[in-house]
Write a protein that holds these residues in place. Structure first.
Motif, short mmCIF file in Angstrom:
data_model
loop_
_atom_site.label_atom_id
_atom_site.label_comp_id
_atom_site.label_asym_id
_atom_site.label_seq_id
_atom_site.Cartn_x
_atom_site.Cartn_y
_atom_site.Cartn_z
N ILE A 1 -13.33 3.24 26.27
CA ILE A 1 -12.28 2.49 25.56
C ILE A 1 -11.54 1.59 26.53
O ILE A 1 -11.26 0.42 26.24
CB ILE A 1 -11.32 3.46 24.85
N ARG A 2 -11.18 2.12 27.73
CA ARG A 2 -10.49 1.30 28.72
C ARG A 2 -11.32 0.08 29.11
O ARG A 2 -10.81 -1.03 29.26
CB ARG A 2 -10.17 2.13 29.97
N LYS A 3 -12.60 0.31 29.31
CA LYS A 3 -13.49 -0.78 29.71
C LYS A 3 -13.55 -1.86 28.62
O LYS A 3 -13.49 -3.06 28.91
CB LYS A 3 -14.89 -0.21 30.00
N LYS A 4 -13.65 -1.41 27.38
CA LYS A 4 -13.73 -2.36 26.27
C LYS A 4 -12.42 -3.14 26.12
O LYS A 4 -12.43 -4.35 25.84
CB LYS A 4 -14.05 -1.62 24.96
N CYS A 5 -11.29 -2.48 26.32
CA CYS A 5 -9.99 -3.15 26.24
C CYS A 5 -9.88 -4.22 27.33
O CYS A 5 -9.39 -5.33 27.08
CB CYS A 5 -8.86 -2.13 26.39
N ASP A 6 -10.31 -3.89 28.53
CA ASP A 6 -10.25 -4.86 29.63
C ASP A 6 -11.14 -6.06 29.34
O ASP A 6 -10.75 -7.21 29.57
CB ASP A 6 -10.69 -4.20 30.94
N SER B 1 -2.31 -7.30 20.13
CA SER B 1 -1.50 -6.09 19.94
C SER B 1 -2.37 -4.84 19.93
O SER B 1 -1.99 -3.81 20.50
CB SER B 1 -0.73 -6.19 18.62
N PHE B 2 -3.55 -4.92 19.31
CA PHE B 2 -4.44 -3.76 19.21
C PHE B 2 -4.96 -3.36 20.59
O PHE B 2 -5.10 -2.17 20.90
CB PHE B 2 -5.60 -4.09 18.27
N ILE B 3 -5.25 -4.38 21.43
CA ILE B 3 -5.72 -4.08 22.79
C ILE B 3 -4.65 -3.29 23.55
O ILE B 3 -4.93 -2.24 24.15
CB ILE B 3 -6.05 -5.40 23.55
#
Length: 712
Positions: free
Chosen positions: A608-613, A583-585
Motif C-alpha cells: 500500500i505504501r509503495k502504491k501511494c508513493d 486526499s485518498f492517497i
C-alpha cells in the motif's frame, strides 16, 4: 415555481427571491449577498461571479466587467471608448456590435456583449437554484431607465440564451419605487392628493432621479432624469488619478504603465472613499505595488471633495430636469428617498438635501432596494404568489415615431408620425390606420436622436405588411396596425388586420319626453338609422426586422452556452476527482500505520505504501492535467489494494457496533424487567393498602345475639 428579482450593476449583482411571505436577498456560494458581475476566461473553463473576481488581477486581459454598460451598444459609440478605461479585456467590433476578445481554452475567442451577459445570468440561475433547491425559470431584471430599445432587446436575448423566462425588464428606479410603495399601508386614497416622492439612485456608474406619485394600490412615474457618467467609479477614478501623480513624484513609479498596479490602486482608492464617508481623513498603503516599491499616502475629506468638485457641480442637474419634466416644484415633493452606494458620500448627500430643502430619507436598503422591488414585480406577475394589488405605471423616456413611403395613390400623404411621446404610459398600445392597395413597409425610430445615450442609432425596427390588395371595388384596403410598447419597454407591431366599412342599422335612442304619457304599451317599431362602421375582415401577415437576435442565431448562442456549461461542469468534476485522489492517497498512507495497522500484514502495508508513493509521484508529474476518467481509474487502483484492509477495519467497526447494539438491547431489556417488577410491587402494595381501608363486616354472629327467656 421560483420568483426571482435581479439587480445587475456594473460591478455587482443582487439576487432577491420571494418566499416566507416576504422577499429575501440571497447569499451566493461564498455567503456574499452581492455577486461580482464579472465574466472571466481561462485555459480550461470560464470563471463566473466570485471565481472571476478571485482571479481578476492575475487574468486581467481575459476578464470582462461593466456588462450592463456594453449590452446592445454599437462598437463605434463614443461611450465604448469610455468603458474601455474601466474594462481590462480588449473590446472589439463583432458585426457592428461591441464584444470582447479573450483567450478561452487556449484560443483567441470573441464573444458579443449579449453572450457575456447570458454567461453571467447562467451564474445567477445556478446561485438561485442552489438556494431555493428547485429549478429557476421566471425572473424580473432591473435595467437603467436610459436603456434604448436595442439595449433592452439585448437583455431579453441574454435571458433567453441563459434559459430564463423574463417576465419583465423593469427600470431600476421604478423597481425601487415599487419596493417602497407596496409595503406602505398609509398611502392616500385614489381620490385624494397623491404622495410625491423623489427617488435618487446613485450607483457605481449611473445617477438616476425619478419623481413618482403614490396612491393606495398604485404608483405612477411622472418623470425620470439621469447622468450616465456619474457614480462611484468616477469618484474612484479621481482618487486614482491623484495618487498616480503623487506616486510618480514621490516613489518614481508610473502605475499607468502597469495594468495590475492600476487595478490594485483602484481597489485601495475604493476602500479609501468608503473610509472618508465616515471619517475626516484616511490613509492608503500598498505593499510591493510595482518594481518592489511599497507606497503609502494620506488624504483629508476636504481634499477629496476638492478632487471631485467637477462631479459635485453636476449633482443637481438630473434633479432639476426631473422636476421640470414632471412639471412640479420643489415644494410639491413630499419625500426624498436615497438609494445606491454612492449616496453615502457626505458631500453628495448635502448637495441633494440643499436642493430639495428637506430631510433626506434612507428607509430602503441602499444596496438591495432595486433587487427587492424586482422580486415584488416578479411575484405580482407570477401565478404562484398572491400579492397585494399594486399597479405600476411607468413612462416612455424617448419619443418614438413611425415613417413610411408615400403611397402613389395619395400624393399629399404625410410620411411620418410621432406615435409615442415622451412621458406616455408604458406599457401602452396605439392603433395606426393606413389606406393602401399594395403591401408596404414602415420604420420605427426615435424622434429625437440627440437625447439618446452616446451615439446610439435612432433606428428601432422595420416592419413589412403583407397581403394588402385593392378591395372588390378597386378601392383602398383599410389597414390597421397595433403598435405596442410592452412591459419591457420594447416596441413591436403586434398585429395587423384589415377592415371594411359597412352600413348597419342601429336604433335611435329616445329622448326624454318623446314617449307619450299613458301609453301602456308601445306598438310602434323602434326608430333606426343607418351608420357606417368598420368591421374587421381578416389578418395581415407581418414581418419584422429589429435589433433582436433572429431565432437561428439565438438557438446557436444557446447551444454554445450549454456547451460551455457542460465544459465548466466537466472541469469542476475533474478537479473534484483530482482532489479526491490526492486526499485518498494521504488518508490511506496515514491510516495504514494507525487505524488500519492491526488489519494488514507487513506485506500488505508495504504494498500500500509503495502504491501511494507511485500515485503521488504520478499526480504531481503526469497527472496535473488529465481527464476525469484517468483520476477515477487511479482511485480504483488504490481501492483495489487498500480495499481489503479497509473492509476488515469496517467489519471490525460493524462487529463492535453490533455488540454495542446487543449490549444496549440487553441493558434495555433488564431495565424494562426491573421497571416491570417495581411497578408490580407498587401495584400489589397499593392494593393491600386499599383492602386494609375497607369497613369491618357488620353482620351479627350467633354468639353475639342475646338470649331471651320466656316467663309465665
Amino acid at each position: 415555481m421560483s420568483v426571482v428579482g435581479l439587480d445587475i450593476g456594473s460591478i455587482s449583482a443582487k439576487i432577491a427571491v420571494a418566499r416566507n411571505r416576504g422577499v429575501d436577498v440571497i447569499a451566493n456560494e461564498v455567503s456574499n449577498r452581492a455577486t461580482p458581475s464579472l465574466v472571466g476566461f481561462g485555459p480550461k473553463s470560464r470563471y463566473l461571479g466570485e471565481t472571476a473576481k478571485t482571479q481578476e488581477i492575475s487574468n486581467l486581459k481575459n476578464t470582462v466587467t461593466s456588462l450592463t454598460r456594453l449590452a446592445g451598444r454599437p462598437f463605434n459609440d463614443p461611450d465604448i471608448q469610455i468603458e474601455q478605461e474601466f474594462i481590462s479585456a480588449p473590446l472589439v467590433n463583432i458585426n457592428g456590435q461591441v464584444g470582447a476578445e479573450v483567450s478561452y481554452l487556449g484560443q483567441k475567442t470573441q464573444f458579443t456583449a449579449t453572450q457575456l451577459m447570458a454567461m453571467f445570468l447562467t451564474r445567477v440561475k445556478q446561485t438561485a437554484s442552489a438556494e431555493l433547491r428547485l429549478p429557476v425559470s421566471d425572473i424580473v431584471m432591473g435595467c437603467p431607465a436610459w436603456y434604448t430599445d436595442a439595449q433592452r432587446r439585448s437583455m431579453i436575448d441574454a435571458a433567453d440564451i441563459a434559459g430564463l423566462k423574463l417576465l419583465r425588464l423593469i427600470n431600476d428606479s421604478t423597481a425601487v419605487a415599487l419596493g417602497y410603495g407596496i409595503t406602505k399601508l398609509d398611502l392616500p386614497a385614489p381620490e385624494e392628493k397623491p404622495r410625491r416622492v423623489a427617488f435618487v439612485d446613485i450607483g457605481n456608474s449611473n445617477y438616476t432621479c425619478s419623481i413618482v406619485e403614490f396612491v393606495k394600490g398604485q404608483l405612477s412615474v411622472k418623470s425620470t432624469a439621469w447622468d450616465r457618467h456619474f457614480g462611484g467609479r468616477n469618484l474612484d477614478k479621481a482618487l486614482v488619478d491623484h495618487f498616480a501623480k503623487e506616486f510618480k513624484e514621490k516613489f518614481k513609479i508610473d502605475i499607468t504603465t502597469n495594468p495590475k498596479a492600476k487595478v490594485r490602486v483602484a481597489a485601495a482608492c475604493e476602500k479609501m472613499k468608503k473610509v472618508l464617508s465616515a471619517n475626516a481623513n484616511a490613509p492608503i498603503n500598498i505593499e510591493s505595488l510595482m518594481n518592489d516599491v511599497d507606497v503609502k499616502g494620506f488624504l483629508k475629506r476636504e481634499e477629496f471633495e476638492e478632487l471631485i468638485k467637477p462631479l459635485l457641480d453636476r449633482v443637481t442637474i438630473p434633479l432639476e430636469r426631473a422636476l421640470a419634466d414632471a412639471k412640479l416644484k420643489i415644494e410639491d415633493i413630499d419625500g426624498v428617498e436615497m438609494v445606491g452606494g454612492c449616496t453615502r458620500v457626505p458631500s453628495i448627500k448635502n448637495a441633494v438635501q440643499q436642493f430639495f430643502k428637506k430631510q433626506l430619507s434612507f428607509t430602503l436598503n441602499q444596496d438591495e432596494a432595486c433587487a427587492r422591488g424586482a422580486a415584488f414585480s416578479c411575484a405580482i406577475l407570477s401565478p404562484a404568489f398572491r400579492v397585494r394589488d399594486f399597479s405600476v405605471h411607468d413612462i416612455v423616456n424617448y419619443p418614438i415615431e413611425f415613417t413610411w413611403e408615400k403611397s402613389p395613390d395619395i400624393p399629399d400623404e404625410d410620411t411620418s408620425l410621432t406615435v409615442f411621446n415622451k412621458g406616455n404610459l408604458m406599457p401602452s398600445t396605439k392603433i395606426l390606420t393606413f389606406y393602401r392597395k399594395q403591401p408596404f413597409d414602415l420604420e420605427a425610430r426615435y424622434a429625437k436622436p440627440e437625447t439618446l445615450p452616446g451615439k446610439t442609432s435612432p433606428w428601432i425596427g422595420r416592419f413589412s405588411v403583407k397581403g394588402v390588395k385593392p378591395d372588390a371595388k378597386d378601392d383602398f384596403m383599410i389597414c390597421k396596425l397595433k403598435a405596442r410598447v410592452n412591459l419591457h419597454g420594447v416596441l413591436n407591431i403586434e398585429q395587423g388586420y384589415y377592415v371594411e366599412e359597412q352600413e348597419v342599422e342601429e336604433p335611435i335612442p329616445e329622448k326624454e319626453g318623446d314617449k307619450k304619457d299613458g301609453d301602456a304599451m308601445d306598438t310602434e317599431a323602434p326608430k333606426t338609422r343607418k351608420v357606417k362602421k368598420q368591421v374587421r375582415k381578416g389578418d395581415l401577415p407581418l414581418s419584422a426586422g429589429t435589433a433582436s437576435l433572429d431565432s437561428s442565431s439565438k438557438e446557436a448562442a444557446a447551444e454554445k452556452e450549454q456547451e460551455m456549461i457542460m465544459n465548466d461542469k466537466l472541469v469542476h468534476d475533474t478537479e473534484d476527482k483530482k482532489n479526491e485522489l490526492e486526499s485518498f492517497i494521504y488518508e490511506l498512507r496515514n491510516k495504514i500505520d494507525e487505524q488500519y495497522a492491526e488489519f494488514a500484514s507487513d506485506e500488505e502495508k508495504e504494498k500500500i505504501r509503495k502504491k501511494c508513493d507511485e500515485s503521488e509521484d504520478w499526480l504531481y508529474d503526469e497527472g496535473e492535467d488529465v481527464t476525469k476518467a484517468v483520476y477515477i481509474s487511479k482511485i480504483e487502483e488504490l481501492r483495489a489494494i487498500g480495499g481489503p484492509v479497509i473492509q476488515r477495519y469496517l467489519d471490525k467497526l460493524e462487529e463492535e457496533r453490533q455488540a454495542r447494539v446487543k449490549k444496549d438491547e440487553e441493558a434495555a431489556a433488564a431495565r424494562k424487567a426491573t421497571e416491570d417488577a417495581k411497578r408490580k410491587a407498587e401495584e400489589d402494595k397499593r392494593k393491600a393498602e386499599e383492602d386494609a381501608k375497607k369497613p369491618e363486616d357488620t353482620e351479627m354472629k350467633d354468639a353475639d345475639v342475646p338470649e331471651v327467656e320466656e316467663t309465665d
